[in-house]
Design a protein around this motif. Structure first.
Motif, mmCIF file in Angstrom:
data_model
loop_
_atom_site.group_PDB
_atom_site.id
_atom_site.type_symbol
_atom_site.label_atom_id
_atom_site.label_comp_id
_atom_site.label_asym_id
_atom_site.label_seq_id
_atom_site.Cartn_x
_atom_site.Cartn_y
_atom_site.Cartn_z
ATOM 1 N N VAL A 52 4.357 -51.414 -32.928
ATOM 2 C CA VAL A 52 5.172 -52.462 -33.535
ATOM 3 C C VAL A 52 4.749 -52.613 -34.997
ATOM 4 C CG1 VAL A 52 5.839 -54.893 -33.455
ATOM 5 C CG2 VAL A 52 5.323 -53.685 -31.337
ATOM 6 N N GLY A 53 5.716 -52.530 -35.875
ATOM 7 C CA GLY A 53 5.461 -52.780 -37.285
ATOM 8 C C GLY A 53 5.889 -54.202 -37.609
ATOM 9 N N LEU A 54 4.917 -55.049 -37.931
ATOM 10 C CA LEU A 54 5.250 -56.407 -38.358
ATOM 11 C C LEU A 54 5.428 -56.402 -39.870
ATOM 12 C CD1 LEU A 54 2.956 -58.873 -36.369
ATOM 13 C CD2 LEU A 54 5.309 -58.205 -35.900
ATOM 14 N N VAL A 55 6.598 -56.813 -40.315
ATOM 15 C CA VAL A 55 6.875 -56.974 -41.736
ATOM 16 C C VAL A 55 6.753 -58.474 -41.995
ATOM 17 C CG1 VAL A 55 8.525 -56.599 -43.600
ATOM 18 C CG2 VAL A 55 8.431 -54.986 -41.670
ATOM 19 N N VAL A 56 5.643 -58.861 -42.624
ATOM 20 C CA VAL A 56 5.284 -60.267 -42.767
ATOM 21 C C VAL A 56 5.744 -60.787 -44.124
ATOM 22 C CG1 VAL A 56 3.405 -61.945 -42.695
ATOM 23 C CG2 VAL A 56 3.268 -59.873 -41.291
ATOM 24 N N TRP A 57 6.647 -61.760 -44.072
ATOM 25 C CA TRP A 57 7.133 -62.417 -45.279
ATOM 26 C C TRP A 57 6.333 -63.700 -45.461
ATOM 27 C CZ3 TRP A 57 12.558 -61.999 -47.485
ATOM 28 C CH2 TRP A 57 13.062 -60.712 -47.303
ATOM 29 N N ASP A 58 5.474 -63.696 -46.466
ATOM 30 C CA ASP A 58 4.644 -64.854 -46.805
ATOM 31 C C ASP A 58 5.439 -65.684 -47.807
ATOM 32 O OD1 ASP A 58 2.663 -66.656 -47.502
ATOM 33 O OD2 ASP A 58 1.441 -65.174 -48.572
ATOM 34 N N LEU A 59 6.049 -66.759 -47.330
ATOM 35 C CA LEU A 59 6.909 -67.590 -48.173
ATOM 36 C C LEU A 59 6.104 -68.684 -48.863
ATOM 37 C CD1 LEU A 59 9.935 -68.051 -45.757
ATOM 38 C CD2 LEU A 59 9.595 -66.304 -47.499
ATOM 39 N N TYR A 60 6.588 -69.098 -50.009
ATOM 40 C CA TYR A 60 5.936 -70.180 -50.752
ATOM 41 C C TYR A 60 5.845 -71.429 -49.877
ATOM 42 C CZ TYR A 60 10.825 -71.549 -51.493
ATOM 43 O OH TYR A 60 12.141 -71.887 -51.315
ATOM 44 N N GLY A 61 4.851 -72.243 -50.165
ATOM 45 C CA GLY A 61 4.628 -73.462 -49.393
ATOM 46 C C GLY A 61 5.563 -74.574 -49.806
ATOM 47 N N GLU A 62 5.897 -75.385 -48.828
ATOM 48 C CA GLU A 62 6.756 -76.535 -49.090
ATOM 49 C C GLU A 62 5.934 -77.726 -49.550
ATOM 50 O OE1 GLU A 62 9.564 -77.899 -46.266
ATOM 51 O OE2 GLU A 62 10.773 -76.108 -46.468
ATOM 52 N N ASP A 63 6.546 -78.536 -50.378
ATOM 53 C CA ASP A 63 6.004 -79.841 -50.721
ATOM 54 C C ASP A 63 7.187 -80.788 -50.875
ATOM 55 O OD1 ASP A 63 7.097 -79.435 -53.278
ATOM 56 O OD2 ASP A 63 5.181 -78.890 -54.175
ATOM 57 N N ARG A 64 6.942 -81.963 -51.367
ATOM 58 C CA ARG A 64 8.039 -82.935 -51.426
ATOM 59 C C ARG A 64 9.095 -82.574 -52.460
ATOM 60 N NH1 ARG A 64 5.894 -88.108 -54.625
ATOM 61 N NH2 ARG A 64 4.488 -87.007 -56.033
ATOM 62 N N PHE A 65 8.790 -81.629 -53.347
ATOM 63 C CA PHE A 65 9.746 -81.241 -54.382
ATOM 64 C C PHE A 65 10.454 -79.921 -54.092
ATOM 65 C CE2 PHE A 65 6.288 -83.569 -56.559
ATOM 66 C CZ PHE A 65 7.016 -84.685 -56.941
ATOM 67 N N LEU A 66 9.888 -79.100 -53.222
ATOM 68 C CA LEU A 66 10.384 -77.745 -53.027
ATOM 69 C C LEU A 66 10.484 -77.424 -51.539
ATOM 70 C CD1 LEU A 66 11.095 -75.154 -54.617
ATOM 71 C CD2 LEU A 66 8.697 -74.512 -54.424
ATOM 72 N N ARG A 67 11.676 -76.999 -51.114
ATOM 73 C CA ARG A 67 11.896 -76.602 -49.720
ATOM 74 C C ARG A 67 12.199 -75.114 -49.656
ATOM 75 N NH1 ARG A 67 14.685 -80.453 -45.724
ATOM 76 N NH2 ARG A 67 12.868 -81.761 -45.557
ATOM 77 N N VAL A 68 11.794 -74.475 -48.571
ATOM 78 C CA VAL A 68 12.070 -73.054 -48.376
ATOM 79 C C VAL A 68 13.571 -72.869 -48.197
ATOM 80 C CG1 VAL A 68 11.779 -71.125 -46.766
ATOM 81 C CG2 VAL A 68 9.795 -72.479 -47.449
ATOM 82 N N GLU A 69 14.119 -71.912 -48.934
ATOM 83 C CA GLU A 69 15.545 -71.610 -48.848
ATOM 84 C C GLU A 69 15.845 -70.869 -47.543
ATOM 85 O OE1 GLU A 69 17.934 -72.547 -50.855
ATOM 86 O OE2 GLU A 69 16.607 -73.504 -52.303
ATOM 87 N N PRO A 70 16.908 -71.263 -46.852
ATOM 88 C CA PRO A 70 17.235 -70.627 -45.570
ATOM 89 C C PRO A 70 17.471 -69.120 -45.660
ATOM 90 C CG PRO A 70 18.510 -72.641 -45.859
ATOM 91 C CD PRO A 70 17.789 -72.390 -47.143
ATOM 92 N N PHE A 71 17.930 -68.615 -46.818
ATOM 93 C CA PHE A 71 18.225 -67.184 -46.904
ATOM 94 C C PHE A 71 16.968 -66.325 -46.749
ATOM 95 C CE2 PHE A 71 17.839 -68.439 -51.412
ATOM 96 C CZ PHE A 71 16.907 -67.528 -51.867
ATOM 97 N N TYR A 72 15.775 -66.876 -47.018
ATOM 98 C CA TYR A 72 14.541 -66.122 -46.794
ATOM 99 C C TYR A 72 14.328 -65.840 -45.300
ATOM 100 C CZ TYR A 72 12.680 -66.634 -51.550
ATOM 101 O OH TYR A 72 12.461 -66.562 -52.900
ATOM 102 N N LEU A 73 14.862 -66.690 -44.448
ATOM 103 C CA LEU A 73 14.647 -66.561 -43.011
ATOM 104 C C LEU A 73 15.573 -65.540 -42.347
ATOM 105 C CD1 LEU A 73 14.308 -70.351 -42.136
ATOM 106 C CD2 LEU A 73 12.468 -68.697 -42.499
ATOM 107 N N ARG A 74 16.695 -65.255 -42.986
ATOM 108 C CA ARG A 74 17.693 -64.368 -42.363
ATOM 109 C C ARG A 74 17.078 -63.034 -41.948
ATOM 110 N NH1 ARG A 74 21.755 -66.049 -46.756
ATOM 111 N NH2 ARG A 74 22.308 -68.091 -45.940
ATOM 112 N N GLY A 75 17.395 -62.623 -40.745
ATOM 113 C CA GLY A 75 16.896 -61.365 -40.222
ATOM 114 C C GLY A 75 15.528 -61.453 -39.577
ATOM 115 N N SER A 76 14.941 -62.634 -39.559
ATOM 116 C CA SER A 76 13.618 -62.795 -38.948
ATOM 117 C C SER A 76 13.728 -62.759 -37.429
ATOM 118 C CB SER A 76 12.985 -64.131 -39.353
ATOM 119 O OG SER A 76 12.720 -64.150 -40.725
#
Length: 162
Positions: A52-76
């Motif tokens: 199994v090849g895990l392709v790990v997407w390390d996304l930026y951390g959330e805080d009260r000013f910045l939320r993770v964009e849903p398009f980063y999750l597509r295909g997960s």
């Protein structure tokens, strides 16, 4: 070989990048680097007789000013939620992110990593047990010592194959 995209999700400074570095490269650094956008790493595993090849997407951390964009999750195929055991409020962020990820991806596998287990702990055991009662897979980890890191990623990989 099977390849699966997985995302690292969690609040700002919970140790997502350090966990990936420990898992993929086998090291820990005391130097803190904020992730901007996404950093992608890959690791090959042997899980239940399958490569199994895990392709790990390390996304930026959330805080009260910045939320993770849903398009980063597509295909997960799944994701790892990370909370910092020294900052209980990060567990709330992880729970909120799980709800949003579930809405975006549907019922894909995920694992919660309660990180920084090498430091004085401030999370209440009852909160953790409540999540386990809801069916959450919970792993205690320390990117610094390596405690539980490999096991947590393997737990997600096993869920991806089932």
């Amino acid at each position: 070989m099977i390849q699966k995209k997985v995302c690292m999700l969690g609040a700002f400074a919970v140790g997502k990048t350090s966990l990936v570095a420990r898992f993929v490269h086998g090291f820990f650094s005391e130097k803190y680097h904020t992730t901007i956008g996404v950093k992608i790493d890959k690791k090959l595993l042997e899980v239940e007789g399958k490569r199994v090849g895990l392709v790990v997407w390390d996304l930026y951390g959330e805080d009260r000013f910045l939320r993770v964009e849903p398009f980063y999750l597509r295909g997960s195929a799944g994701y790892l939620l990370v909370a910092d055991g020294t900052r209980p409020e990060t567990l709330e962020v992880a729970q909120e992110m799980q709800e949003r990820a579930s809405a975006e991806l549907g019922p894909v596998p995920f694992v919660l990593l309660l990180n920084k287990h090498d430091l004085p702990w401030r999370l209440e055991g009852a909160r953790v047990e409540g999540l386990r009662a809801l069916g959450w897979a919970v792993h205690y980890t320390s990117a610094k010592s390596g405690e539980g890191v490999e096991e947590a990623f393997l737990a997600l990989a096993r869920r991806l194959l089932s």
